[in-house]
Write a protein that holds these residues in place. Structure first.
Motif, PDB file in Angstrom:
ATOM      1  N   LEU A 195       0.800  -1.226   0.000  1.00 30.27           N
ATOM      2  CA  LEU A 195       0.000   0.000   0.000  1.00 30.27           C
ATOM      3  C   LEU A 195       0.837   1.282   0.000  1.00 30.27           C
ATOM      4  O   LEU A 195       0.296   2.366  -0.160  1.00 30.27           O
ATOM      5  CB  LEU A 195      -0.931   0.014   1.215  1.00 30.27           C
ATOM      6  N   PRO A 198       2.012   3.556  -4.847  1.00 34.61           N
ATOM      7  CA  PRO A 198       0.842   3.505  -5.742  1.00 34.61           C
ATOM      8  C   PRO A 198       1.105   2.775  -7.053  1.00 34.61           C
ATOM      9  O   PRO A 198       0.182   2.249  -7.668  1.00 34.61           O
ATOM     10  CB  PRO A 198       0.535   4.993  -5.998  1.00 34.61           C
ATOM     11  N   ASP A 201      -0.025  -1.268  -7.566  1.00 39.92           N
ATOM     12  CA  ASP A 201      -1.451  -1.501  -7.345  1.00 39.92           C
ATOM     13  C   ASP A 201      -1.731  -2.997  -7.252  1.00 39.92           C
ATOM     14  O   ASP A 201      -1.555  -3.727  -8.233  1.00 39.92           O
ATOM     15  CB  ASP A 201      -2.231  -0.882  -8.507  1.00 39.92           C
ATOM     16  N   LYS A 243      -0.608   7.160   4.768  1.00 43.84           N
ATOM     17  CA  LYS A 243      -0.505   6.908   3.326  1.00 43.84           C
ATOM     18  C   LYS A 243      -1.091   5.547   2.979  1.00 43.84           C
ATOM     19  O   LYS A 243      -1.790   5.391   1.970  1.00 43.84           O
ATOM     20  CB  LYS A 243       0.961   6.984   2.896  1.00 43.84           C
ATOM     21  N   ARG A 244      -0.816   4.542   3.811  1.00 40.11           N
ATOM     22  CA  ARG A 244      -1.376   3.212   3.559  1.00 40.11           C
ATOM     23  C   ARG A 244      -2.896   3.238   3.649  1.00 40.11           C
ATOM     24  O   ARG A 244      -3.587   2.630   2.829  1.00 40.11           O
ATOM     25  CB  ARG A 244      -0.808   2.201   4.557  1.00 40.11           C
ATOM     26  N   GLU A 246      -4.893   5.716   3.120  1.00 44.74           N
ATOM     27  CA  GLU A 246      -5.436   6.411   1.956  1.00 44.74           C
ATOM     28  C   GLU A 246      -5.416   5.497   0.730  1.00 44.74           C
ATOM     29  O   GLU A 246      -6.384   5.444  -0.032  1.00 44.74           O
ATOM     30  CB  GLU A 246      -4.630   7.682   1.693  1.00 44.74           C
ATOM     31  N   SER A 247      -4.329   4.747   0.543  1.00 44.25           N
ATOM     32  CA  SER A 247      -4.263   3.791  -0.570  1.00 44.25           C
ATOM     33  C   SER A 247      -5.335   2.723  -0.416  1.00 44.25           C
ATOM     34  O   SER A 247      -5.985   2.327  -1.394  1.00 44.25           O
ATOM     35  CB  SER A 247      -2.882   3.130  -0.625  1.00 44.25           C
ATOM     36  N   LYS A 250      -8.827   4.139  -1.294  1.00 45.46           N
ATOM     37  CA  LYS A 250      -9.020   4.240  -2.739  1.00 45.46           C
ATOM     38  C   LYS A 250      -9.224   2.867  -3.371  1.00 45.46           C
ATOM     39  O   LYS A 250     -10.026   2.700  -4.300  1.00 45.46           O
ATOM     40  CB  LYS A 250      -7.817   4.941  -3.375  1.00 45.46           C
TER      41      LYS A 250
END
Length: 710
Positions: A195, A198, A201, A243-244, A246-247, A250
């Motif tokens: 994660l 980006p 993916d 950050k993880r 948020e990934s 999404k």
């Protein structure tokens, strides 16, 4: 910051030699050719980039390092395995361009990487570039001739299959009597920390579209709670958590567009290294096998409450999460009884019933998740739950929990009159078994929903391929689950998530699927797969001994050794030449293993002859041929490996040449197959078991052994 001295070494045995390379520095250059930047190879062995390239060309290799970034991102486990026996830690870190902290994290969290490497680091001498002696130069020239004859061009780009996704057509409408949740792991995702970047993916839209077409409505990926939210009360282990999250948010939104929910696989509370407990001594529980990591004791005040709060925070931040999949015994050390049930030494836990511990953890997880999202699913995998207390555990679980059991667990096996049983990961021995049936019955009586853990595409019987073409065995298993009225289905662990292959059998018969895929050649494809299934039933299965440690997953890439190595085979890591471990320490004799694989390969040969009768098959039929031929190479190579070690150890060296020559033939055949189809040799939690480098090296190994035993 950690240093090299902080990295684990275990028993630290002397590293093995490789007689097929004139020098050790040439082995480093060869194994990392075109997958690690030439500059980093040069820095590792203390020379210039130009000297590295010249040394590679002298061995017959073609320089083309355009794809090294991909290997850094997606193939680092392959790089670590290639160099584990060659380089000491300091040089390995230079080659990887990693810190000691990053390697320590990977060894601990990258799906049991250190365990797969044998819980030890070989004692490797520093490898330095130097000028070759005349004798070494002569050997290098011979090596060049072999490589030029076998692979005159650079290996093609790996991971090309990622660009071919998103083209699977909708197979069949969902059956009325079929399963609710249909859960798989990404065919290509990184396992450890996917994660943060980006670019990596784990579920691109093309793959999600293929899963939707194949009837899959749920996907899973590993989640470590402290890397997502700072529930341990410290930022040291939670760097990058926002950050993880948020990934992850999404990713859940993207999956939802395809009607797919994302589950996190969580072993919680996670065991932690000893330094963590310097600030949290009251939470320290049982040590793991290495003695370097410890459970968070769930009987210690505050641990389970903190776990619940952490999960609540996670589901607030990622509201579309579908739920969590849990293992609470074995795997990672999640409480004081999880690795040594009934025998732990923790003064708070040792006298309490074992069933209480997984139930307490699951109750804490359920409380934290459902406090925020009541409709999320909590899947409790009963992996390693003891039948003696399983019923007590299930009677005390929260009623919203789904109970998942390995469908084929304890299915009886037999080879040459020697009986055994399945533990997990079987297609060759068809479930469901009596343990799973009993578990599901108790779950239903306790008001709980049920789930079957299966492997529809492939297993550790053969994980080098996107699917094993034995559709009849898979259909038989699925029909058995329908008879048991199982509510939900896990169709793949980390292996087997290819969006196609046998997965559409969830909603179709094998005849319907063959007709849709192969058209006029459907009957021929089914006839061949019946022969493959006859052979595959002979796979010598007992517990996980042969399954995990024997050579079938590495196939022709697994090296032969001229003398006994005395290294123990590791779980899906290195088979070495450890017949004792392959055989289950004598459960099956070497003669039985050889006999079973001889039957398996003979039947597979018959199936390949049936496929060869079709001269103008469509693209799906040609794919079936490719996959079937790759399987044959692996199974025949496994037979060769068994016979090689058997004859070598018995001193019957006159029989080795024929085995080695056939192994060379299988290796070259597989090399050509992998050049055409880069799915072969790939499995997400191990990256590539091998790529062209390893297969070329095996050819060199075979030639050196023919000379050695001449």
């Amino acid at each position: 910051m950690l240093t090299v001295k902080d990295l684990p070494v275990g028993s630290f045995p002397k590293a093995l030699d490789f007689i097929h390379f004139p020098t050790r520095f040439q082995a480093v250059i060869f194994r990392n050719w075109n997958t690690v930047p030439f500059e980093r190879i040069a820095k590792t062995i203390h020379c210039t980039k130009e000297e590295v390239i010249a040394a590679g060309i002298a061995m017959g290799l073609t320089p083309d390092d355009r794809f090294t970034k991909k290997w850094d991102q997606r193939g680092f486990l392959t790089t670590i395995r290639r160099n584990w026996m060659l380089l000491p830690y300091d040089q390995l870190l230079t080659l990887l361009n990693w810190t000691a902290d990053k390697l320590e994290f990977a060894l601990r969290e990258e799906d049991f990487l250190y365990y797969k490497l044998g819980l030890l680091k070989p004692d490797c001498e520093t490898v330095l570039y130097r000028t070759l002696t005349p004798e070494e130069q002569e050997k290098t020239e011979k090596l060049q001739k072999i490589i030029k004859a076998c692979a005159p061009e650079a290996a093609p780009e790996a991971w090309r299959f990622l660009e071919k996704q998103g083209k699977l057509q909708q197979m069949f409408p969902k059956k009325e009597d079929s399963f609710g949740i249909r859960l798989v792991h990404s065919y290509s995702a990184l396992f450890g920390d996917a994660l943060l970047d980006p670019e990596l993916d784990p579920y691109p839209e093309t793959m999600l579209a293929d899963y939707q077409a194949a009837g899959i409505n749920a996907i899973w990926m590993q989640g470590t709670l402290y890397t997502l939210v700072p529930w341990l009360g410290t930022d040291e282990y939670s760097d990058g958590a926002d950050k993880r999250c948020e990934s992850l948010r999404k990713l859940t939104e993207k999956a939802a567009k395809y009607g797919i929910r994302l589950f996190l696989y969580m072993n919680e509370p996670r065991n932690m290294p000893g330094r963590f407990f310097e600030k949290n001594p009251e939470w320290k529980g049982e040590p793991d096998e290495s003695g370097e990591n410890f459970a968070l004791c769930t009987e210690a005040p505050g641990v389970l409450d903190a776990l619940s709060d952490g999960l609540s925070e996670l589901f607030r931040k990622v509201p579309l999460l579908g739920g969590v999949l849990t293992i609470t015994m074995s795997e990672n050390l999640t409480h004081c009884h999880s690795r040594k049930p009934g025998a732990c030494d923790c003064p708070r836990c040792k006298d309490k019933p074992v069933w209480k511990f997984p139930v307490d953890v699951l109750a804490a997880i359920e409380k934290g998740v459902h406090r925020v999202k009541p409709e999320a699913d909590i899947i409790a995998w009963t992996w390693s739950w003891d039948p003696a207390w399983l019923e007590d555990a299930m009677r005390n679980l929260p009623k919203s929990v789904i109970v998942m059991s390995v469908s084929e667990s304890r299915v009886p096996t037999e080879a040459c009159g020697v009986k055994g049983e399945v533990r997990d990961y079987s297609i060759s021995k068809v479930g469901p078994g009596e343990i799973a049936k009993k578990t599901w019955r108790i779950a239903r009586e306790s008001g709980l929903k049920t789930m079957a853990k299966t492997q529809l595409n492939c297993t550790w019987e053969g994980s080098f391929t996107p699917y094993i073409p034995v559709c009849g065995l898979v259909e038989q298993h699925l029909n058995g689950l329908r008879e048991e009225k199982v509510d939900h289905l896990m169709a793949a662990w980390t292996l087997g998530g290819f969006p196609g292959g046998n997965l559409p059998l969830v909603d179709s018969s094998k005849e319907e699927l063959a007709e849709k895929r192969f058209g006029k050649d459907a009957a021929t494809a089914l006839k061949a797969q019946e022969l493959f299934a006859e052979g595959f039933r002979e796979f010598p299965f007992h517990s996980t001994d042969f399954l995990y440690t024997a050579p079938q997953n590495f196939g022709p890439s697994a090296l032969f050794y001229p003398e006994k190595t005395n290294y123990k085979a590791t779980m899906v890591g290195y088979p070495y030449d450890d017949m004792d471990t392959w055989s289950g320490n004598g459960h099956f004799t070497p003669e039985i293993l050889i006999h079973q694989f001889r039957i398996l390969t003979e039947k597979w040969e018959q199936g390949l002859k049936v496929l060869a009768e079709v001269k103008d098959g469509n693209a799906d039929f040609l794919d079936l041929i490719t996959i079937s031929e790759a399987c044959y190479c692996h199974f025949k190579s496994t037979l060769n490996h068994l016979e090689f070690v058997y004859f070598r150890d018995r001193g019957e060296k006159d029989k080795l040449a024929a085995v080695i020559r056939n192994e060379r033939e299988q290796t070259l055949k597989l090399l050509e197959i992998q050049k055409k189809d880069d799915r072969i040799g790939f499995e997400s939690s191990n990256h590539y078991f091998y790529y062209c480098n390893e297969l070329l090296e095996k050819v060199l190994c075979c030639d050196a052994l023919l000379e050695y035993f001449a």
